[in-house]
Write a protein that holds these residues in place. Structure first.
Motif, PDB file in Angstrom:
ATOM      1  N   ALA A   1     -19.140   7.686  -9.379  1.00 60.50           N
ATOM      2  CA  ALA A   1     -17.940   6.888  -9.653  1.00 60.50           C
ATOM      3  C   ALA A   1     -16.877   7.165  -8.598  1.00 60.50           C
ATOM      4  CB  ALA A   1     -17.389   7.223 -11.044  1.00 60.50           C
ATOM      5  N   THR A   2     -16.212   6.078  -8.149  1.00 55.27           N
ATOM      6  CA  THR A   2     -15.146   6.212  -7.153  1.00 55.27           C
ATOM      7  C   THR A   2     -13.890   6.777  -7.803  1.00 55.27           C
ATOM      8  OG1 THR A   2     -16.025   4.285  -5.983  1.00 55.27           O
ATOM      9  CG2 THR A   2     -13.779   4.982  -5.445  1.00 55.27           C
ATOM     10  N   LYS A   3     -13.324   7.775  -7.166  1.00 56.02           N
ATOM     11  CA  LYS A   3     -12.105   8.373  -7.710  1.00 56.02           C
ATOM     12  C   LYS A   3     -10.949   7.392  -7.578  1.00 56.02           C
ATOM     13  CE  LYS A   3      -8.962  12.290  -7.184  1.00 56.02           C
ATOM     14  NZ  LYS A   3      -8.635  13.500  -6.380  1.00 56.02           N
ATOM     15  N   PRO A   4     -10.205   7.155  -8.670  1.00 56.56           N
ATOM     16  CA  PRO A   4      -9.087   6.199  -8.608  1.00 56.56           C
ATOM     17  C   PRO A   4      -8.037   6.618  -7.575  1.00 56.56           C
ATOM     18  CG  PRO A   4      -9.603   6.763 -10.879  1.00 56.56           C
ATOM     19  CD  PRO A   4     -10.369   7.723 -10.020  1.00 56.56           C
TER      20      PRO A   4
ATOM     21  N   GLU B   1     -12.435  -0.244  -3.880  1.00 56.67           N
ATOM     22  CA  GLU B   1     -12.233   1.055  -3.254  1.00 56.67           C
ATOM     23  C   GLU B   1     -11.516   2.033  -4.177  1.00 56.67           C
ATOM     24  OE1 GLU B   1     -10.438   0.673   0.584  1.00 56.67           O
ATOM     25  OE2 GLU B   1     -11.506  -1.207   1.024  1.00 56.67           O
ATOM     26  N   GLY B   2     -11.298   1.599  -5.417  1.00 54.52           N
ATOM     27  CA  GLY B   2     -10.682   2.467  -6.409  1.00 54.52           C
ATOM     28  C   GLY B   2      -9.175   2.380  -6.498  1.00 54.52           C
ATOM     29  N   TRP B   3      -8.571   1.420  -5.789  1.00 55.49           N
ATOM     30  CA  TRP B   3      -7.118   1.314  -5.815  1.00 55.49           C
ATOM     31  C   TRP B   3      -6.645   0.824  -7.185  1.00 55.49           C
ATOM     32  CZ3 TRP B   3      -4.205  -0.420  -0.837  1.00 55.49           C
ATOM     33  CH2 TRP B   3      -4.672   0.319   0.248  1.00 55.49           C
ATOM     34  N   VAL B   4      -5.644   1.497  -7.732  1.00 58.32           N
ATOM     35  CA  VAL B   4      -5.062   1.128  -9.027  1.00 58.32           C
ATOM     36  C   VAL B   4      -3.543   1.170  -8.890  1.00 58.32           C
ATOM     37  CG1 VAL B   4      -4.828   1.693 -11.472  1.00 58.32           C
ATOM     38  CG2 VAL B   4      -7.008   2.099 -10.291  1.00 58.32           C
TER      39      VAL B   4
END
Length: 304
Positions: free
Chosen positions: A4-7, A46-49
């Protein structure tokens, strides 16, 4: 199994100053945030939040870092709550080359990334990217100073032409479309104050008389000795204006006649002479007539 991609926690910073001349709707706080949110959404893979907290500074110049939302943003970066900062344009963060270099250095030490939506080629991790950023910020700084100079010239020209350029309007006037116009509720009281001063010859007695008549300078603000003198000496009331020590013709309607103005100022001079005579003593007369003002050449007097 894919890891899992880290946020990547992204903080959106927006700024809008009163001196921005671009289209207000396009450059508004909400418009900036909407474009930044769309950019973050495109990077979701890319995990951007986008963080829900808003960092919005409205009415603050890009040449000053003393902004509440900016300071809160830096504090949360130091607390490790933010991984990346995103702005619509670099000059929303700052218009000062020096300030941006310090900001960029601080973010590098904290491990916080920085991205501009409208300038995606910006990458301060490379020498070329750092050069481009410095050029962009330098142009932003030049633009800010150009705007400041233009506003300064505008105010200077307005002053020289006798316009009222801001602040609290004098008693008896109100502001209408950047121009002083008589206030129907208080304009008639200005000649009354001048006549009282001519009759009583004392600002203290005038202030007391106005208090007894229930006349206030502002709601809840009674007249004082200083405010009476300020009124008597305000050239606006005789139709003029003061521009850096020079008297020019004002754009407002005069509230007192020249004859009444001259009578009041004759009384002012009489009061000043009596005041000087009261404080003169043999001990204080040692340099009387020997010391003069280097600016106006008037004799210096002793006061205590």
């Amino acid at each position: 199994m894919l890891k899992a991609t880290k946020p990547v926690r992204v903080a959106i910073y927006t700024r809008k100053s009163v001196e921005d001349t671009e289209d207000k709707q396009f450059n508004s706080i909400d418009a900036q945030r909407q474009m930044c949110e769309s950019f973050v959404a495109a990077k979701a893979a890319e995990g951007w939040v986008a963080l829900p907290d808003r960092f919005d500074d409205y009415g603050y110049s890009g040449g000053d870092l003393d902004r509440p939302a900016y300071q809160r943003l830096i504090a949360e970066c130091e607390q490790g709550k933010i991984d990346k900062i995103i702005v619509f344009r670099i000059d929303r963060m700052t218009r000062s080359t020096k300030d941006f270099c310090e900001f960029d250095e601080k973010m590098k030490k904290l491990g916080v990334g920085f991205t501009s939506v409208s300038e995606p080629f910006v990458d301060t991790s490379s020498p070329m990217g750092e050069l481009v950023v410095n050029l962009i910020v330098s142009f932003g700084q030049w633009e800010r100073k150009t705007i400041q100079e233009r506003i300064k010239r505008h105010f200077q020209t307005a002053l020289e032409q006798g316009y009222f350029v801001g602040g609290v309007p004098p008693f008896g006037y109100k502001v209408d479309d950047h121009t002083l116009v008589p206030d129907p509720e208080t304009a008639h009281l200005v000649p009354h104050i001048f006549r009282l001063f001519v009759e009583l010859g004392s600002a203290k007695k005038v202030a007391k008389k106005l208090h007894d008549e229930g006349i206030e300078r502002f709601p809840g603000r009674p007249w004082t000795v200083q405010s009476v003198y300020n009124c008597i000496n305000n050239v606006r009331y005789v139709g003029n204006a003061s521009c850096h020590g020079k008297i020019v013709k004002g754009k407002q309607v005069a509230l007192v006649t020249r004859d009444l103005w001259d009578k009041a100022h004759t009384k002012v001079k009489e009061v000043e002479v009596k005041s000087v005579e009261r404080v003169i003593s043999p001990e204080t007369e040692l340099f009387r007539g020997l010391i003069t003002c280097g600016h106006c050449n008037h004799a210096m007097v002793y006061r205590w």
